[in-house]
Scaffold this motif. Structure first.
Motif, PDB file in Angstrom:
ATOM      1  N   ALA A  81      17.016  35.759  12.828  1.00 17.27           N
ATOM      2  CA  ALA A  81      16.309  34.622  13.436  1.00 17.27           C
ATOM      3  C   ALA A  81      16.194  33.446  12.462  1.00 17.27           C
ATOM      4  CB  ALA A  81      14.928  35.057  13.898  1.00 17.27           C
ATOM      5  N   GLY A  82      16.749  33.614  11.242  1.00 17.66           N
ATOM      6  CA  GLY A  82      16.735  32.536  10.264  1.00 17.66           C
ATOM      7  C   GLY A  82      15.605  32.625   9.259  1.00 17.66           C
ATOM      8  N   ALA A  83      14.766  33.669   9.386  1.00 20.46           N
ATOM      9  CA  ALA A  83      13.609  33.783   8.499  1.00 20.46           C
ATOM     10  C   ALA A  83      14.016  34.305   7.123  1.00 20.46           C
ATOM     11  CB  ALA A  83      12.566  34.707   9.114  1.00 20.46           C
ATOM     12  N   ILE A  84      13.123  34.069   6.167  1.00 18.74           N
ATOM     13  CA  ILE A  84      13.261  34.603   4.809  1.00 18.74           C
ATOM     14  C   ILE A  84      12.393  35.852   4.741  1.00 18.74           C
ATOM     15  CG2 ILE A  84      12.743  34.171   2.377  1.00 18.74           C
ATOM     16  CD1 ILE A  84      13.171  31.127   3.052  1.00 18.74           C
ATOM     17  N   LEU A  85      12.988  36.971   4.333  1.00 21.59           N
ATOM     18  CA  LEU A  85      12.275  38.245   4.292  1.00 21.59           C
ATOM     19  C   LEU A  85      11.417  38.350   3.027  1.00 21.59           C
ATOM     20  CD1 LEU A  85      11.926  41.141   5.496  1.00 21.59           C
ATOM     21  CD2 LEU A  85      13.856  41.828   4.047  1.00 21.59           C
ATOM     22  N   VAL A  86      10.171  38.783   3.198  1.00 24.53           N
ATOM     23  CA  VAL A  86       9.279  39.036   2.059  1.00 24.53           C
ATOM     24  C   VAL A  86       8.840  40.498   2.125  1.00 24.53           C
ATOM     25  CG1 VAL A  86       7.145  38.392   0.872  1.00 24.53           C
ATOM     26  CG2 VAL A  86       8.438  36.644   2.123  1.00 24.53           C
ATOM     27  N   PRO A  87       9.552  41.405   1.440  1.00 25.96           N
ATOM     28  CA  PRO A  87       9.130  42.809   1.444  1.00 25.96           C
ATOM     29  C   PRO A  87       7.940  42.977   0.504  1.00 25.96           C
ATOM     30  CG  PRO A  87      11.411  42.530   0.633  1.00 25.96           C
ATOM     31  CD  PRO A  87      10.749  41.194   0.610  1.00 25.96           C
TER      32      PRO A  87
END
Length: 484
Positions: A81-87
Motif C-alpha cells: 500500500a506504499g507504507a513504511i514498515l516499523v517492526p
C-alpha cells in the motif's frame, strides 16, 4: 531464478512470487497452509484494507507481534500500500514499545491480542493482527512498479542507542533486494527449501534474511512464535525442515537432542551475533546433518557487512565473520573501530539528523562502535565493542540504557553494567551498584525483579554486586575494564 530480475521494490518482488512459484507451499503456520498464489492474494487484500483506512505512500505502519503468517501478510500488505514498515521488538515492555511507536509517527499499529500479559496502549489506532480485518479489504490493484521506487524507504528498524533511546534506521527497497539476493546465494537458500523461522521478524535477520530471502527464492516459510526445543524438533521432523538459521543457542539445543534422526532433513544453517567456539562448529558439522553453516557480521544500520563463503574452514566460520560483501567497503580505524561504507549503509536515523551525522561521517563511513581486525586471509574478526555493548542470546544490550533505568531506583546512587560470559546466552549483564548512603538496601533479587518490570527481559542484569564506590579514572568516568 536468480539474478535475472530487475525489481525496483520489495512489493513488486513479493507479488511476483505468485507467478514464479504459484502452487508451491509458501507458509505453514500451525494448521494454516498457503501457497504463494494464496499468500500474495492475502497480501493484496491487506494492502487494500490499509488503503481503505487512508494509509498512503510514506505513512508508517507499526507491527508489534510474534512471528506468524498474519505478521507476514500485514507487513508486506502495508508495504504494497506504499507504507513504511516499523517492526517493534516483542521483548520491549509496553512502555518501551509505545515510545517507539510514538516517535516513529506510525499511523496505525498491529498487535496480537493476548500475546503479552497486558495490551498495548497506543495513541494511534490499534488493530488485532489475528482478526479478519486484514483479509477483508478489496485486493489492492495498483502495480507497485508504477508508483514506488527503489530509493523509497521500505522500513525503519529501531536499534537500542548507546544513549538509551532506540533510534530508527531507515532502509530502502533497492538496498534490501540487492543485499538479500547475495545473502540467499551465500546461505545456499534454494527454491523449495523449508525454512524454520526462529529469528524474530522484528529483527533485520528475521524480516530480511528470513522473509525477503524466502520470497526471492521460493522457500516455504514456517514462523516460530516462541522457541521451545521439543516443539521445534517435532516441527523439523514433521515438516522436513531444510533451512534453520539461528543464534548459537539454537545449535546448542539441537546438539542435546537424543534422537538425531528427527533432524535428518536439515541442510543449511546460518549463525552469527555471538562468538562461536571452534569446537561447537566442528560438533555441528560432525553430529548434525547440516551441509553448510554460514556466519557473518552485520548491524541494523548497514545490513550484511561480511559473510562467510561456501567451503570456509571450521576455524574461519567459528572465529571470523567472513569476507566483506560485494560493493561493501570495510576498514579498521586507528582506534580499532570497524567502519563500513557502501550501498547497504542506512539512509539515516528517522527524524534524528544529529545522531545520523554522529554515525556516518562526511566521507560516508558508518562508525559501527564495534572493534575489529582483519586476519591474513582478509576475513573480519570482531574483537570487542567500543562502547561496551554486549549481546544476550542474539540481542544487543547497551549498558548506558540499563544504567539509566537502574539510576531511577530510589535507593541506588550509582550503577555500572558490563557483559559477562554465559554458556547458554553468550553473554548476560552484571550490575555493579552503589547504594545511597543511609539506604536500608534492597537485595540483589529485589533489584533484579524491580528491573524486570521496567525493561525487556534480555536487558535485565542477571546478577548484582554491591560496591562502596565504582572505580573511576582521572576524569571521573567509570573504568569498566576494572569491573570486568
Amino acid at each position: 531464478m536468480t539474478g535475472s530480475h530487475t525489481w525496483q521494490t520489495i512489493p513488486e518482488m513479493v507479488l511476483s512470487a505468485a507467478d514464479r512459484f504459484g502452487d508451491s507451499e509458501a507458509v505453514v503456520d500451525g494448521p494454516l497452509r498457503l501457497t504463494f498464489t494464496e499468500l500474495t492474494h492475502r497480501i493484496r487484500c491487506a494492502a487494500g484494507a490499509f488503503a481503505e483506512w487512508g494509509i498512503v505512500k510514506g505513512d508508517r505502519v507499526a507491527v508489534w507481534a510474534p512471528n506468524s503468517a498474519e505478521w507476514i501478510i500485514a507487513a508486506f500488505g502495508a508495504m504494497t500500500a506504499g507504507a513504511i514498515l516499523v517492526p517493534v521488538n516483542t521483548r520491549f515492555t509496553a512502555e518501551e514499545a509505545a515510545d517507539v511507536v510514538s516517535r516513529s509517527g506510525a499511523r496505525v499499529v498491529l498487535v496480537q491480542r493476548g500475546f503479552l500479559e497486558r495490551d498495548f496502549d497506543a495513541a494511534v489506532p490499534t488493530i488485532d493482527l489475528k482478526s479478519d480485518v486484514l483479509t477483508s479489504g478489496v485486493p489492492f490493484a495498483r502495480d507497485p512498479s508504477q508508483w514506488l521506487r527503489a530509493d523509497d524507504v521500505s522500513d525503519v528498524i529501531y536499534t537500542s542507542g548507546t544513549t538509551g533511546k532506540p533510534k530508527g534506521a531507515m532502509m530502502s527497497h533497492g538496498q534490501t533486494l540487492r543485499m538479500y539476493e547475495e545473502w540467499a546465494t551465500l546461505a545456499d537458500l534454494r527454491e523449495g527449501d523449508r525454512y524454520l523461522m526462529i529469528n524474530p521478524y522484528f529483527h533485520t535477520f528475521g524480516l530480511k534474511a528470513g522473509l525477503v530471502a524466502s520470497f526471492l527464492r521460493g522457500a516455504t516459510m514456517l514462523p516460530v512464535a516462541v522457541f521451545d526445543v521439543d516443539a521445534v524438533v517435532n516441527l523439523i521432523a514433521a515438516e522436513r525442515i531444510t533451512m534453520l538459521p539461528g543464534p548459537p543457542t539454537v545449535y546448542h539445543s539441537l546438539l542435546a537432542v537424543p534422537d538425531k534422526t528427527m533432524l535428518a532433513t536439515l541442510r543449511a544453517g546460518v549463525t552469527g551475533a555471538a562468538d562461536i567456539p571452534v569446537e561447537l562448529v566442528k560438533r555441528i558439522h560432525d553430529e548434525l546433518p547440516f551441509q553448510t553453516l554460514m556466519t557473518g557480521y552485520g548491524l541494523t544500520e548497514a545490513g550484511n557487512v561480511t559473510l562467510s563463503r561456501p567451503g570456509d574452514s571450521f576455524a574461519d566460520v567459528a572465529t571470523t565473520a567472513g569476507l566483506p560483501c560485494a560493493d561493501v567497503d570495510v576498514r579498521i580505524a586507528d582506534d580499532g573501530e570497524v567502519l563500513v561504507r557502501g550501498y547497504g549503509v542506512m539512509l539515516g536515523y528517522l527524524d534524528d539528523p544529529a545522531a545520523t551525522a554522529e554515525a556516518i561521517d562526511a566521507e560516508g563511513w558508518l562508525h559501527t562502535g564495534d572493534l575489529g581486525a582483519f586476519t591474513e586471509s582478509g576475513r573480519l574478526r570482531i574483537v570487542g565493542r567500543k562502547k561496551d555493548m554486549y549481546i544476550v542470546g542474539g540481542f544487543n544490550v547497551y549498558p548506558a540504557e540499563v544504567e539509566g533505568v537502574l539510576s531511577e531506583h530510589p535507593q541506588i546512587a550509582q550503577a555500572a553494567v558490563v557483559g559477562t560470559p554465559d554458556a547458554r546466552l553468550g553473554q548476560v549483564g552484571k550490575a555493579f551498584v552503589v547504594l545511597r548512603s543511609g539506604a536500608d538496601g534492597p537485595s540483589a533479587d529485589d533489584i533484579i525483579s524491580w528491573s524486570r518490570r521496567r525493561m525487556a527481559g534480555f536487558k535485565v542484569p542477571r546478577s548484582v554486586q554491591f560496591l562502596d564506590e565504582l572505580p573511576t579514572n582521572a576524569t571521573g568516568k567509570v573504568v569498566k575494564d576494572r569491573l570486568r
